[in-house]
Every structure is written in C-alpha cells, then in structure tokens.
Design a protein around this motif. Structure first.
Motif, PDB file in Angstrom:
ATOM      1  N   TRP A   1      -9.259  -5.725   6.738  1.00 31.14           N
ATOM      2  CA  TRP A   1      -8.543  -5.914   5.504  1.00 31.14           C
ATOM      3  C   TRP A   1      -7.044  -5.607   5.916  1.00 31.14           C
ATOM      4  O   TRP A   1      -6.656  -4.384   6.520  1.00 31.14           O
TER       5      TRP A   1
ATOM      6  N   ARG B   1      -3.427  -3.868   4.680  1.00 30.29           N
ATOM      7  CA  ARG B   1      -2.865  -3.128   3.714  1.00 30.29           C
ATOM      8  C   ARG B   1      -1.643  -3.746   3.028  1.00 30.29           C
ATOM      9  O   ARG B   1      -0.659  -4.017   3.951  1.00 30.29           O
TER      10      ARG B   1
ATOM     11  N   SER C   1       1.169   8.587  -0.777  1.00 30.92           N
ATOM     12  CA  SER C   1       0.658   8.361   0.180  1.00 30.92           C
ATOM     13  C   SER C   1      -0.828   9.246   0.220  1.00 30.92           C
ATOM     14  O   SER C   1      -0.826  10.112  -0.510  1.00 30.92           O
ATOM     15  N   TYR C   2      -1.696   8.929   1.151  1.00 27.67           N
ATOM     16  CA  TYR C   2      -2.903   9.494   1.425  1.00 27.67           C
ATOM     17  C   TYR C   2      -2.647  11.013   2.251  1.00 27.67           C
ATOM     18  O   TYR C   2      -1.763  11.152   3.003  1.00 27.67           O
TER      19      TYR C   2
ATOM     20  N   SER D   1       2.662   2.379  -3.092  1.00 25.07           N
ATOM     21  CA  SER D   1       1.665   2.788  -2.007  1.00 25.07           C
ATOM     22  C   SER D   1       1.099   1.507  -1.213  1.00 25.07           C
ATOM     23  O   SER D   1       1.174   0.355  -1.634  1.00 25.07           O
ATOM     24  N   LEU D   2       0.716   1.909  -0.277  1.00 21.11           N
ATOM     25  CA  LEU D   2       0.328   1.001   0.920  1.00 21.11           C
ATOM     26  C   LEU D   2      -1.434   0.974   0.636  1.00 21.11           C
ATOM     27  O   LEU D   2      -1.838   2.009   0.719  1.00 21.11           O
ATOM     28  N   GLN D   3      -2.157  -0.053   0.422  1.00 26.54           N
ATOM     29  CA  GLN D   3      -3.327  -0.163  -0.141  1.00 26.54           C
ATOM     30  C   GLN D   3      -4.261  -1.241   0.539  1.00 26.54           C
ATOM     31  O   GLN D   3      -3.438  -2.411   0.829  1.00 26.54           O
ATOM     32  N   PRO D   4      -5.481  -0.994   1.082  1.00 26.95           N
ATOM     33  CA  PRO D   4      -6.161  -2.119   1.556  1.00 26.95           C
ATOM     34  C   PRO D   4      -6.408  -3.433   0.517  1.00 26.95           C
ATOM     35  O   PRO D   4      -6.559  -3.153  -0.573  1.00 26.95           O
ATOM     36  N   THR D   5      -6.433  -4.744   0.742  1.00 32.72           N
ATOM     37  CA  THR D   5      -6.599  -5.592  -0.107  1.00 32.72           C
ATOM     38  C   THR D   5      -8.172  -5.581  -0.926  1.00 32.72           C
ATOM     39  O   THR D   5      -8.091  -6.130  -2.060  1.00 32.72           O
TER      40      THR D   5
ATOM     41  N   THR E   1       3.283  -6.216   5.969  1.00 28.87           N
ATOM     42  CA  THR E   1       1.793  -5.696   5.671  1.00 28.87           C
ATOM     43  C   THR E   1       1.805  -4.432   6.603  1.00 28.87           C
ATOM     44  O   THR E   1       2.414  -4.023   7.751  1.00 28.87           O
TER      45      THR E   1
ATOM     46  N   GLN F   1      -6.878  -2.279   8.095  1.00 32.15           N
ATOM     47  CA  GLN F   1      -8.132  -1.312   7.770  1.00 32.15           C
ATOM     48  C   GLN F   1      -9.586  -2.157   8.237  1.00 32.15           C
ATOM     49  O   GLN F   1      -9.797  -2.961   8.044  1.00 32.15           O
TER      50      GLN F   1
END
Length: 299
Positions: A161, A163, A191-192, A235-239, A259, A263
């Motif tokens: 996926w 991000r 962020s994480y 934030s950067l997130q997986p689709t 992008t 992930q």
C-alpha cells in the motif's frame, strides 16, 4: 511405554501448568500422567519439567522438546482425522499474530468469516504491534507490516500500500493547503513515535526529503489517525487506513502528486515441509482477503 500418550501427557502438562489439569483434560488420573512424564524423561535422558511449590514449568530442554512435540501431535491428530473422514477437513487450533490497528479494522472481521467457513477450526487472534517470533511464541501465522523479514521464517508477500499525506477539511481551512513539499515545514506534522523526524516523498520530480519536526508523536496508529481526523495536523498514512474517510470527505489528500514509502504486508510462518492443512487454508484465505483491502497493489 506408549510414547505417543506420554508425549501427549507432557504437552498438556506444559500447556495447563499442572499434572492434575492435564489428567482432567485427558480423562485419566494425576498419578498416571506423572508416571508417563517420568518414563518419557527416562527415555530421553533429560529432565523436561520442574516441579515445585509454585507450580509446574518446562526446563529449557523441555520447552524445546515441547515446541516440536506439539507440532507432531497436531500433525498426528490431523492425519487421523483425514483417514477416518476419508477426506481432508482442516481442524484444530490456530494462533495468529497481527498489528493492533490492522487487526481491529480488518483482520477481526476476516477471522469471523474464516471461522464460519471452517467450523472445525479454533482461532486465537493476538493483536500486538511488537514483532512476535512465531517459533518462540507458538504462533502459527504472523501478519507483518514493513520491517526486515527474518531469515528463519517463510515470508509470503500479500500486498503493498502507498502512504499518502492526509489532513482534515477543518485543519486545511484554518491553515491552508500546502502547494509544495517544503511547505510542510509551515504545518503541524504528526508522526508515529518510532519514525523519527523528517519525511521522504516520491513525486513528479523524484524523491524529496522534507526535514519536518513533529510536535506530536504517538506510538499507536489509531491514536495518530484519530488526531489527524480531529484536525490536529497532517500525517502520512497507508491507503488501507484512510481510503474510507477520504471517500467520505472526512479527510483530504495533501500534496496528492506525492506518496511516502510504501507499506508491505507479509505472512510469516515456520518453514516446514508439510504444513498442517489448517495453516495452509488460513494463509490462502488471508492472502486473498488482504489483497482486497483499499489501495492494495500486489506488485
């Protein structure tokens, strides 16, 4: 001595923590279980169990023997079932490990569907964001997102996926929509916790590194997602995480031509020449279902 029964008595004793509990589970007496385990120890020439006032536990040698013995007993049970039924019917206990957020959002529903399809299988779904070693923790199948794959395990690729950068409409109304990656420096970037500062993006002009510093970092993906949803920042997130709220308009893509690092999802399991049927059907089931998640790319 009936070696198979002795091994079964030993395995139940380890799992249940006492000889009396093993006796009840096997429909026999505690002295019988004790005798069988003692004979097994004499045959192997090693001490398998520690017995003291605090209870029962496996020795180091006993734990190693138990891990192999349990797989042998499960294979034997499945072989007997196949012969008696005349057909292959997956059955028995499956222990599955997965990340917390993916487990809550998607894998839990998949597990219920899987159990409805295979009524003779029992399943334990263990959600934990740390890396769980299937060999050490008696896990049949482990779902892993990202990271280096252990060389002593089989890793089956499921999906990839991208991000994407996202924010809430309210945040973008208040702070404006960045027009270029470097403008992220003017925004609140979430962020994480283990990800560190900075973000790497792939765009029309190639890779670009933006040295953003997060004022808020959190070690839980759900908390991070909820913070973005509630307007705390970008934030950067997986689709697979954000496809639905993006479609509903609760989130908006930021810098849609860019992008982040993709992930990747893998299923990990022990390398065995003959995997139990219940493991094989689970791996096939999850491979097909997880590939359907939003934005997944099998390449």
């Amino acid at each position: 001595m009936d070696t198979l029964r002795a091994i079964e008595a030993f395995a139940h004793s380890v799992e249940l923590g006492s000889l009396s509990a093993a006796a009840r589970a096997l429909g026999t007496t505690q002295p019988t279980i004790s005798k069988q385990v003692m004979q097994l120890e004499q045959q192997l020439g090693v001490r398998l169990l520690r017995r003291n006032a605090a209870g029962l536990s496996a020795t180091d040698e006993g734990q190693r023997f138990y891990e192999r013995a349990r797989r042998m007993l499960e294979d034997y049970e499945e072989a007997v079932t196949d012969v008696r039924a005349g057909i292959q019917q997956p059955r028995g206990l499956l222990r599955v490990s997965a990340p917390v957020t993916l487990g809550q959002r998607h894998l839990n529903a998949m597990a219920i569907e899987f159990l409805a399809q295979y009524p003779d299988i029992r399943l334990e779904l263990l959600l934990d964001d740390r890396f769980v070693d299937p060999l050490e923790e008696r896990i049949d199948v482990s779902l892993r997102l990202g990271g280096t794959l252990p060389q002593n395990l089989v890793g089956r690729h499921l999906a990839t996926w991208p991000r994407v950068l996202v924010a809430s409409p309210a945040y973008l109304t208040a702070r404006g929509q960045p027009a270029a990656p470097q403008q992220l420096l003017e925004h609140d970037y979430l962020s994480y916790a283990s990800g560190g500062d900075g973000v790497l993006l792939q765009g029309p002009d190639g890779l670009v590194s933006v040295p953003v510093q997060s004022r808020y970092r959190v070690n839980n993906a759900v908390a991070l997602f909820d913070s973005v949803l509630n307007g705390a920042g970008i934030s950067l997130q997986p689709t697979w995480m954000v496809a639905e709220p993006l479609a509903q308009g609760r989130l908006v893509r930021v810098l849609p031509d860019h992008t982040g690092p993709a992930q990747k999802a893998h299923l990990l399991y022990a390398p065995r020449r003959h995997q139990p049927l219940r493991v094989r059907v689970l791996v096939d089931f999850l491979s097909e279902r997880i590939a359907r998640l939003p934005g997944a790319d099998m390449a």
